[in-house]
Each structure stands twice: as structure tokens, then as C-alpha cells.
Design a protein around this motif. Structure first.
Motif, PDB file in Angstrom:
ATOM      1  N   ASN A  90     -11.867  -1.072  -9.862  1.00 43.04           N
ATOM      2  CA  ASN A  90     -12.640   0.574  -9.949  1.00 43.04           C
ATOM      3  C   ASN A  90     -12.558   1.260  -8.619  1.00 43.04           C
ATOM      4  O   ASN A  90     -12.674   2.603  -8.837  1.00 43.04           O
ATOM      5  N   ALA A  91     -12.606   0.703  -7.573  1.00 47.25           N
ATOM      6  CA  ALA A  91     -12.585   1.320  -6.530  1.00 47.25           C
ATOM      7  C   ALA A  91     -11.310   2.372  -6.407  1.00 47.25           C
ATOM      8  O   ALA A  91     -10.374   2.153  -6.612  1.00 47.25           O
ATOM      9  N   ALA A  92     -11.721   3.451  -5.956  1.00 46.28           N
ATOM     10  CA  ALA A  92     -10.456   4.772  -5.696  1.00 46.28           C
ATOM     11  C   ALA A  92     -11.109   5.799  -4.730  1.00 46.28           C
ATOM     12  O   ALA A  92     -12.349   6.162  -4.620  1.00 46.28           O
ATOM     13  N   VAL A  93     -10.303   6.590  -4.254  1.00 47.44           N
ATOM     14  CA  VAL A  93     -10.491   7.865  -3.431  1.00 47.44           C
ATOM     15  C   VAL A  93      -9.919   8.913  -4.226  1.00 47.44           C
ATOM     16  O   VAL A  93      -8.797   8.903  -4.916  1.00 47.44           O
ATOM     17  N   PHE A  94     -10.481  10.176  -4.134  1.00 43.86           N
ATOM     18  CA  PHE A  94      -9.950  11.242  -4.691  1.00 43.86           C
ATOM     19  C   PHE A  94      -9.120  12.264  -3.864  1.00 43.86           C
ATOM     20  O   PHE A  94      -9.380  12.137  -2.687  1.00 43.86           O
ATOM     21  N   GLY A  95      -8.493  13.097  -4.514  1.00 37.20           N
ATOM     22  CA  GLY A  95      -7.643  14.073  -3.627  1.00 37.20           C
ATOM     23  C   GLY A  95      -6.314  13.649  -3.117  1.00 37.20           C
ATOM     24  O   GLY A  95      -6.182  12.168  -3.282  1.00 37.20           O
ATOM     25  N   PRO A  96      -5.368  14.176  -2.457  1.00 36.47           N
ATOM     26  CA  PRO A  96      -5.357  15.713  -2.313  1.00 36.47           C
ATOM     27  C   PRO A  96      -4.399  16.175  -3.431  1.00 36.47           C
ATOM     28  O   PRO A  96      -3.867  15.572  -4.427  1.00 36.47           O
ATOM     29  N   GLY A  97      -3.918  17.368  -2.996  1.00 34.86           N
ATOM     30  CA  GLY A  97      -2.961  18.320  -4.097  1.00 34.86           C
ATOM     31  C   GLY A  97      -1.583  18.434  -3.210  1.00 34.86           C
ATOM     32  O   GLY A  97      -1.335  17.809  -2.268  1.00 34.86           O
ATOM     33  N   ILE A  98      -1.070  19.642  -3.590  1.00 37.11           N
ATOM     34  CA  ILE A  98       0.411  19.729  -3.042  1.00 37.11           C
ATOM     35  C   ILE A  98       0.451  19.774  -1.718  1.00 37.11           C
ATOM     36  O   ILE A  98       1.419  19.633  -0.916  1.00 37.11           O
ATOM     37  N   ASP A  99      -0.564  20.452  -0.943  1.00 41.96           N
ATOM     38  CA  ASP A  99      -0.748  20.410   0.768  1.00 41.96           C
ATOM     39  C   ASP A  99      -1.081  19.122   1.346  1.00 41.96           C
ATOM     40  O   ASP A  99      -1.253  19.206   2.533  1.00 41.96           O
ATOM     41  N   ALA A 100      -1.017  18.164   0.495  1.00 40.34           N
ATOM     42  CA  ALA A 100      -1.103  16.762   1.286  1.00 40.34           C
ATOM     43  C   ALA A 100      -0.281  16.408   2.236  1.00 40.34           C
ATOM     44  O   ALA A 100       0.912  16.743   2.292  1.00 40.34           O
ATOM     45  N   THR A 101      -0.782  15.817   3.402  1.00 39.85           N
ATOM     46  CA  THR A 101       0.118  15.420   4.371  1.00 39.85           C
ATOM     47  C   THR A 101       0.665  14.050   4.032  1.00 39.85           C
ATOM     48  O   THR A 101       0.019  13.381   3.062  1.00 39.85           O
ATOM     49  N   GLU A 102       1.603  13.363   4.817  1.00 41.39           N
ATOM     50  CA  GLU A 102       2.322  12.157   4.314  1.00 41.39           C
ATOM     51  C   GLU A 102       0.891  11.065   4.600  1.00 41.39           C
ATOM     52  O   GLU A 102       0.862   9.920   3.714  1.00 41.39           O
ATOM     53  N   ASP A 103       0.252  11.112   5.688  1.00 41.00           N
ATOM     54  CA  ASP A 103      -0.786  10.157   5.698  1.00 41.00           C
ATOM     55  C   ASP A 103      -1.910  10.123   4.680  1.00 41.00           C
ATOM     56  O   ASP A 103      -2.310   9.022   4.138  1.00 41.00           O
ATOM     57  N   GLU A 104      -2.078  11.304   4.271  1.00 39.03           N
ATOM     58  CA  GLU A 104      -3.174  11.320   3.153  1.00 39.03           C
ATOM     59  C   GLU A 104      -2.471  10.757   1.910  1.00 39.03           C
ATOM     60  O   GLU A 104      -3.252  10.162   1.154  1.00 39.03           O
ATOM     61  N   PHE A 105      -1.276  11.329   1.563  1.00 39.13           N
ATOM     62  CA  PHE A 105      -0.575  10.829   0.350  1.00 39.13           C
ATOM     63  C   PHE A 105      -0.602   9.289   0.436  1.00 39.13           C
ATOM     64  O   PHE A 105      -1.000   8.440  -0.447  1.00 39.13           O
ATOM     65  N   ASP A 106      -0.410   8.694   1.569  1.00 39.97           N
ATOM     66  CA  ASP A 106      -0.321   7.245   1.595  1.00 39.97           C
ATOM     67  C   ASP A 106      -1.569   6.473   1.473  1.00 39.97           C
ATOM     68  O   ASP A 106      -1.804   5.462   0.696  1.00 39.97           O
ATOM     69  N   ARG A 107      -2.740   7.066   2.003  1.00 42.03           N
ATOM     70  CA  ARG A 107      -3.939   6.785   2.031  1.00 42.03           C
ATOM     71  C   ARG A 107      -4.434   6.387   0.540  1.00 42.03           C
ATOM     72  O   ARG A 107      -4.744   5.194   0.037  1.00 42.03           O
ATOM     73  N   VAL A 108      -4.200   7.391  -0.415  1.00 39.04           N
ATOM     74  CA  VAL A 108      -4.549   7.618  -1.569  1.00 39.04           C
ATOM     75  C   VAL A 108      -3.796   6.512  -2.303  1.00 39.04           C
ATOM     76  O   VAL A 108      -4.498   5.832  -3.308  1.00 39.04           O
ATOM     77  N   PHE A 109      -2.672   6.280  -2.198  1.00 38.53           N
ATOM     78  CA  PHE A 109      -1.890   5.584  -2.945  1.00 38.53           C
ATOM     79  C   PHE A 109      -2.213   3.995  -2.555  1.00 38.53           C
ATOM     80  O   PHE A 109      -2.195   3.037  -3.361  1.00 38.53           O
ATOM     81  N   ARG A 110      -2.495   3.703  -0.922  1.00 38.36           N
ATOM     82  CA  ARG A 110      -2.983   2.354  -0.776  1.00 38.36           C
ATOM     83  C   ARG A 110      -4.148   2.271  -1.531  1.00 38.36           C
ATOM     84  O   ARG A 110      -4.397   0.813  -2.015  1.00 38.36           O
ATOM     85  N   VAL A 111      -5.293   2.878  -1.669  1.00 41.13           N
ATOM     86  CA  VAL A 111      -6.431   2.596  -2.085  1.00 41.13           C
ATOM     87  C   VAL A 111      -6.505   2.396  -3.851  1.00 41.13           C
ATOM     88  O   VAL A 111      -6.753   1.559  -4.133  1.00 41.13           O
TER      89      VAL A 111
END
Ligand code: NDP
Length: 245
Positions: A90-111
Motif C-alpha cells: 500500500n505504501a506510496a508517494v505522490f507526484g511529480p509530472g513532466i517537470d520531474a528531476t531524474e532524482d525525483e523520478f527515481d524516488r517515486v519509482f523506488r517507493v
């Protein structure tokens, strides 16, 4: 669920907490996983125990490289040799969109993707034959939102469920996915903060209101019962009839 066990990730707050409370009320010993909000996790455990149930907290930051291993170690310790019957990712984090940084993208996919995959992989030796895996996805796989990266992670979970259901069928393990609609939680504070938002949502939901965490938890509970024995590899929308027209 008497004499059974369950792991619910992200059970300190929101939908995960409601799932943990429901499975505990059904008689399961529940591992209440959380990322960093220990106080909230302890509140969930206390609420379960006050209602006569059994639970223990497990801390693991799933954004960290070793987060899944930390979680599995805590789970094993709390189960003290008992097998696992139900796994709810169930755990997840929300965001981001097309302006995502590569680090943000990786974090959301990791969780949201890497962690559920490896939790399943590493929990499989503990999961008994006939056990249940339930992944929490989202309606954003079929309606558009600006948070494209989050939506992509939920699409990955839908795909994972179908493939794994086929792989794990030999062991009698079912794998199903629940896609909540717009549900009141800390992920959706705008429902209470923006004047008129909840009423606006109610207008696009056939059953005429915002979803509550317990609405999702009760659907999860179905997948843990013998009544769901012939259902696997499915995605169930639990949204009160969102955007039906
Ligand atoms: P909340 O934001 O209320 O709770 C998120 C939970 O995930 C918390 O328990 C939190 O732990 C945990 N978590 C967050 N980041 C991490 C991390 N890095 N490591 C470990 N745990 C972490 O979310 P909701 O209850 O709203 O959402 C639950 C699920 O339902 C999610 O999968 C979400 O995508 C899905 N969903 C929600 C919808 C909604 O409308 N609310 C709609 C569709 C799907 P901690 O308390 O320690 O931070």
C-alpha cells in the motif's frame, strides 16, 4: 483471519491504517509498516490493540537502497516463526509530472514500484501456499493527471499483478490489485483545504461522495477471504462509480 498474519505497508496513516485495522478486526496479527512517522504507526498499533486485535510496528524507509531488507528483517522478527498469509503493498508517494528531476523520478519509482516488487520477492519464502497478495494501485492509470510519474508507477503495479498471478498460481497464491478513486487521506488534503472541493468530487461520483479509507479497506478484506478464491490477476476499481458519465 483467526490465526493468520498480514503485512500492510504504509499502515501508519490513511488507507493503509484502515486496511491494517480491518484485517486485525478480522483476526489477523498485522505487521504495521511505516516509513518515518513512528508516532502514527504506534497509534495504529494502539488502536488495533484497544479493539482487541494484535499488531506490531515495522519501520523501513522504502526510498533507501536497503529499505526492503530492513522491512523483511522487522517482519520476520515480529512474526517470530509464523508464516505470512496476506501481503498488502500500500505504501506510496505522490507526484511529480513532466517537470520531474531524474532524482525525483527515481524516488517515486523506488517507493511505488521497486519496493513492492522486491517485498513480494523477499516475502515469498514466508508466504504460505494459498496466501494472498494485494497491491494498491490507482484510478490514475485510466484517467489523466498532471502527476505523470506517479501515474506510470501505478500502471506498472497493474502489469505486475497480472504477470505474478500467473507465476504464483501453482502455489495457490492469488495476486489482485485495487485501484482506489478519490479518497480522503493525507495524500489528498485539498479535499478539505480547498473550499467546495469535496462537493465537486461528489458530483462526479455515482454514489455521490468522496471515498473514505474504510471503503478501500473493506474491498481489500474481500481478497483475503475464501469467497475470493477464484479471483486472481484482476484490477478492481473501488471508487463509488467515478466518472461514469
Ligand atoms: P498517505 O500519504 O496518507 O500515506 C502514505 C503511507 O505510505 C504512509 O503510511 C507512509 O508512511 C508510507 N510511506 C510514504 N513514503 C514512504 C517511504 N519512503 N517508505 C516507507 N513508507 C512510506 O497515502 P494514502 O493512504 O492516500 O494512499 C495509500 C495508497 O493508496 C497509496 O498506494 C496511494 O497511491 C493509493 N491511492 C490513494 C488515493 C487517494 O485518493 N488517497 C487514490 C488512489 C490510490 P509514514 O507515515 O511513515 O510517512
Amino acid at each position: 483471519m483467526t490465526n493468520r498474519t498480514a503485512l500492510v505497508t504504509g499502515a501508519s496513516r490513511g488507507i493503509g491504517r484502515a486496511i491494517a485495522e480491518r484485517l486485525a478486526a478480522d483476526g489477523a496479527l498485522v505487521a504495521v509498516h511505516y516509513g518515518s512517522n513512528k508516532a502514527a504507526a504506534l497509534e495504529t498499533v494502539a488502536a488495533i490493540e484497544a479493539a482487541g486485535g494484535h499488531a506490531f510496528p515495522v519501520e523501513a524507509d522504502l526510498a533507501q537502497q536497503d529499505g526492503v531488507d530492513v522491512l523483511i528483517d522487522g517482519l520476520k522478527e515480529g512474526l517470530a516463526g509464523k508464516p505470512l498469509d496476506v501481503l498488502v503493498n500500500n505504501a506510496a508517494v505522490f507526484g511529480p509530472g513532466i517537470d520531474a528531476t531524474e532524482d525525483e523520478f527515481d524516488r517515486v519509482f523506488r517507493v511505488n514500484v521497486r519496493a513492492p516488487f522486491f517485498i513480494i520477492q523477499k516475502a515469498l519464502p514466508l508466504l504460505r501456499d494459498g496466501g494472498r497478495i494485494i497491491n494498491i494501485s490507482s484510478g490514475v492509470t485510466w484517467f489523466a493527471v498532471p502527476e505523470a510519474v506517479y501515474a506510470m508507477t501505478k500502471g506498472a503495479l497493474n502489469t505486475l499483478g497480472r504477470s505474478l498471478a500467473n507465476t504464483l498460481g501453482d502455489r495457490g497464491i492469488t495476486v489482485n490489485t485495487i485501484a482506489p478513486g478519490i479518497t480522503r487521506s493525507d495524500m489528498n488534503t485539498w479535499l478539505d483545504d480547498v473550499p467546495g472541493a469535496a462537493d465537486g468530487v461528489a458530483k462526479i461520483v455515482a454514489l455521490g461522495r468522496v471515498g473514505e479509507a474504510a471503503d478501500i479497506a473493506d474491498a481489500v478484506a474481500f481478497f483475503t477471504t475464501p469467497d475470493s478464491r477464484w479471483v486472481t490477476g484482476q484490477v478492481l476499481d473501488v471508487n463509488g462509480g467515478l466518472y461514469l458519465g
